[in-house]
Design an enzyme around this catalytic site. Structure first.
Site, PDB file in Angstrom:
ATOM      1  N   HIS A 104      78.465  75.509 -30.482  1.00  0.00           N
ATOM      2  CA  HIS A 104      77.100  75.416 -31.013  1.00  0.00           C
ATOM      3  C   HIS A 104      76.470  76.786 -31.224  1.00  0.00           C
ATOM      4  O   HIS A 104      75.503  76.912 -31.974  1.00  0.00           O
ATOM      5  CB  HIS A 104      76.225  74.530 -30.120  1.00  0.00           C
ATOM      6  CG  HIS A 104      75.733  75.167 -28.859  1.00  0.00           C
ATOM      7  ND1 HIS A 104      76.286  74.926 -27.624  1.00  0.00           N
ATOM      8  CD2 HIS A 104      74.717  76.038 -28.631  1.00  0.00           C
ATOM      9  CE1 HIS A 104      75.636  75.601 -26.699  1.00  0.00           C
ATOM     10  NE2 HIS A 104      74.675  76.291 -27.281  1.00  0.00           N
ATOM     11  N   ASP A 135      82.659  71.584 -27.505  1.00  0.00           N
ATOM     12  CA  ASP A 135      81.703  72.691 -27.623  1.00  0.00           C
ATOM     13  C   ASP A 135      82.329  74.027 -27.245  1.00  0.00           C
ATOM     14  O   ASP A 135      81.763  74.818 -26.498  1.00  0.00           O
ATOM     15  CB  ASP A 135      80.453  72.437 -26.779  1.00  0.00           C
ATOM     16  CG  ASP A 135      79.259  73.270 -27.257  1.00  0.00           C
ATOM     17  OD1 ASP A 135      79.355  73.889 -28.336  1.00  0.00           O
ATOM     18  OD2 ASP A 135      78.238  73.312 -26.545  1.00  0.00           O
ATOM     19  N   SER A 213      74.250  80.698 -23.487  1.00  0.00           N
ATOM     20  CA  SER A 213      75.294  79.794 -23.965  1.00  0.00           C
ATOM     21  C   SER A 213      76.541  80.561 -24.386  1.00  0.00           C
ATOM     22  O   SER A 213      76.473  81.543 -25.122  1.00  0.00           O
ATOM     23  CB  SER A 213      74.802  78.971 -25.156  1.00  0.00           C
ATOM     24  OG  SER A 213      73.796  78.087 -24.777  1.00  0.00           O
ATOM     25  N   GLY A 266      93.969  54.057 -28.117  1.00  0.00           N
ATOM     26  CA  GLY A 266      93.588  52.788 -28.738  1.00  0.00           C
ATOM     27  C   GLY A 266      92.936  51.805 -27.795  1.00  0.00           C
ATOM     28  O   GLY A 266      93.122  50.589 -27.921  1.00  0.00           O
ATOM     29  N   VAL A 267      92.153  52.341 -26.840  1.00  0.00           N
ATOM     30  CA  VAL A 267      91.402  51.465 -25.942  1.00  0.00           C
ATOM     31  C   VAL A 267      89.993  52.014 -25.768  1.00  0.00           C
ATOM     32  O   VAL A 267      89.756  53.206 -25.937  1.00  0.00           O
ATOM     33  CB  VAL A 267      92.048  51.348 -24.541  1.00  0.00           C
ATOM     34  CG1 VAL A 267      93.405  50.680 -24.615  1.00  0.00           C
ATOM     35  CG2 VAL A 267      92.126  52.697 -23.850  1.00  0.00           C
TER      36      VAL A 267
END
Length: 369
Positions: A104, A135, A213, A266-267
């Site tokens: 970011h 991020d 950050s 796939g769950v």
């Protein structure tokens, strides 16, 4: 909740898979803070050792879309008193000029520069790769000489109440050092600056402010254990850092591909009910038709207890392990069904379909696992 992102940066290079040249320095002989008077660590020596590897990240934001016209561009710059600037932090993970920061911090930037401090002119930086979901961003600068680096530690062994240092550029005040402790680990139920993602934050009370950050969070051995990322702007002493092990797992992809290609089980899963004698794990709440899990025999209601030899206790941890395991890789998933015994399933992971990725982001934005 009023989460506000902060610009911080911290990084160290580790060897990517495939035997290619290492990208960061793994912690081996850390610069431990020697005991001072009264048995307390001499933090000034520790800070002195790592400060040269912490950098400022200065960005110039691109004008908004549709402002190619010279008059519109001039209006944009007058409204912002010149080109819009951003200030964050970062850290050098390899002497050849590889720098780690938050995604970011550099998002939407038309120009990125790295400030080494000590009166050295800023260096132009290339955003080699960025991953908004974790991020994390990887930058590259050319300095003409080897740069000082900071080693990367092991965030899996961070303990609550452990002392940590945060170094960065809060409000542009370069190389500011703050001290605190680890307040909590495994915070996955928040979204800094309102963006969905795969998070497993280290919480700290060390002072973190806008401009921090992307900067490093260090233990008292001088090892980076997290990347400062966010702060609760409505509170005090509530800051968050990305565990450095999460960044390590995607560094090679950021360098080689510029992005992270995530694998897919796939769950959909949710926390298991807490009751006496209950087994740890996460409950399968949905199985995608035709997905890898369905092909392997996973069913709604199954309890996933392990993934590739790692114990699974939270949905966020399973999602991260799955997403970074590798497309096409066959993995072992430990499962319990009803009152039956634990058993192992072999599952071949696929790449996340675009539609599934969009659904996952929508669920994360709503706070739904």
């Amino acid at each position: 909740m009023g989460w506000a992102g902060v610009v911080l940066a911290a990084v160290s290079l580790a060897a990517p898979a495939g035997g290619s040249r290492p990208l960061y320095t793994e912690a081996k002989a850390p610069v431990a803070a020697p005991p001072g008077a009264a048995g307390l660590p001499e933090l000034s020596k520790l800070a002195e050792a790592v400060l040269p590897a912490v950098v400022g990240v200065v960005t110039t934001q691109a004008p908004p879309p549709g402002s190619d016209d010279a008059q519109l561009r001039d209006l944009f710059e007058r409204l912002h008193d010149g080109p819009r600037k951003g200030i964050g932090s970062g850290f050098v993970i390899h002497r050849d000029g590889w720098v780690l920061t938050n995604a970011h911090v550099v998002e939407g930037a038309a120009k990125v520069e790295v400030d080494l401090g000590n009166g050295v002119p800023r260096l132009p930086a290339k955003v080699v790769g960025a991953d908004a979901e974790a991020d994390v961003a990887l930058l590259k600068v050319s300095s003409g000489a080897p740069l000082p680096v900071v080693p990367l530690g092991d965030s899996d062994h961070v303990a609550v109440a452990e002392w940590v240092l945060v170094i960065g550029n809060p409000f542009g005040l370069d190389h500011s050092v703050t001290l605190g402790i680890v307040s909590h680990t495994g915070r996955a139920d928040i979204s800094p600056v309102g963006r969905p993602g795969t998070y497993d934050f280290i919480q700290t009370d060390a002072s973190i402010n806008p401009g921090n950050s992307g900067g490093p969070v260090l233990n008292l051995k001088g090892e980076v254990i997290g990347i400062a990322t966010a702060v609760n702007a409505t509170g005090q002493g509530i800051g968050f850092a990305i565990p450095i092990n999460m960044a390590k797992e995607i560094l090679a992809q950021l360098r080689d591909r510029g992005r992270v290609v995530r694998s897919w089980l796939g769950v959909a899963v949710k926390d298991a009910p807490q009751s006496a004698g209950a087994h740890p794990g996460v409950v399968v709440s949905e199985v995608a038709n035709g997905g890898p899990a369905a092909a392997a025999g996973l069913k709604v209601g199954d309890l996933i207890t392990g993934f590739e030899g790692r114990e699974i206790r939270t949905p966020s941890r399973l999602r991260w392990y799955v997403s970074t395991a590798g497309v096409g890789r066959e993995v072992e998933v430990k499962v319990r069904r009803g009152t039956g015994p634990e058993r192992s399933l072999r599952v071949s992971l696929a790449e996340v379909p675009p539609a599934e990725e969009a659904r996952a982001q929508a669920r994360a934005a709503l706070g739904d696992d």
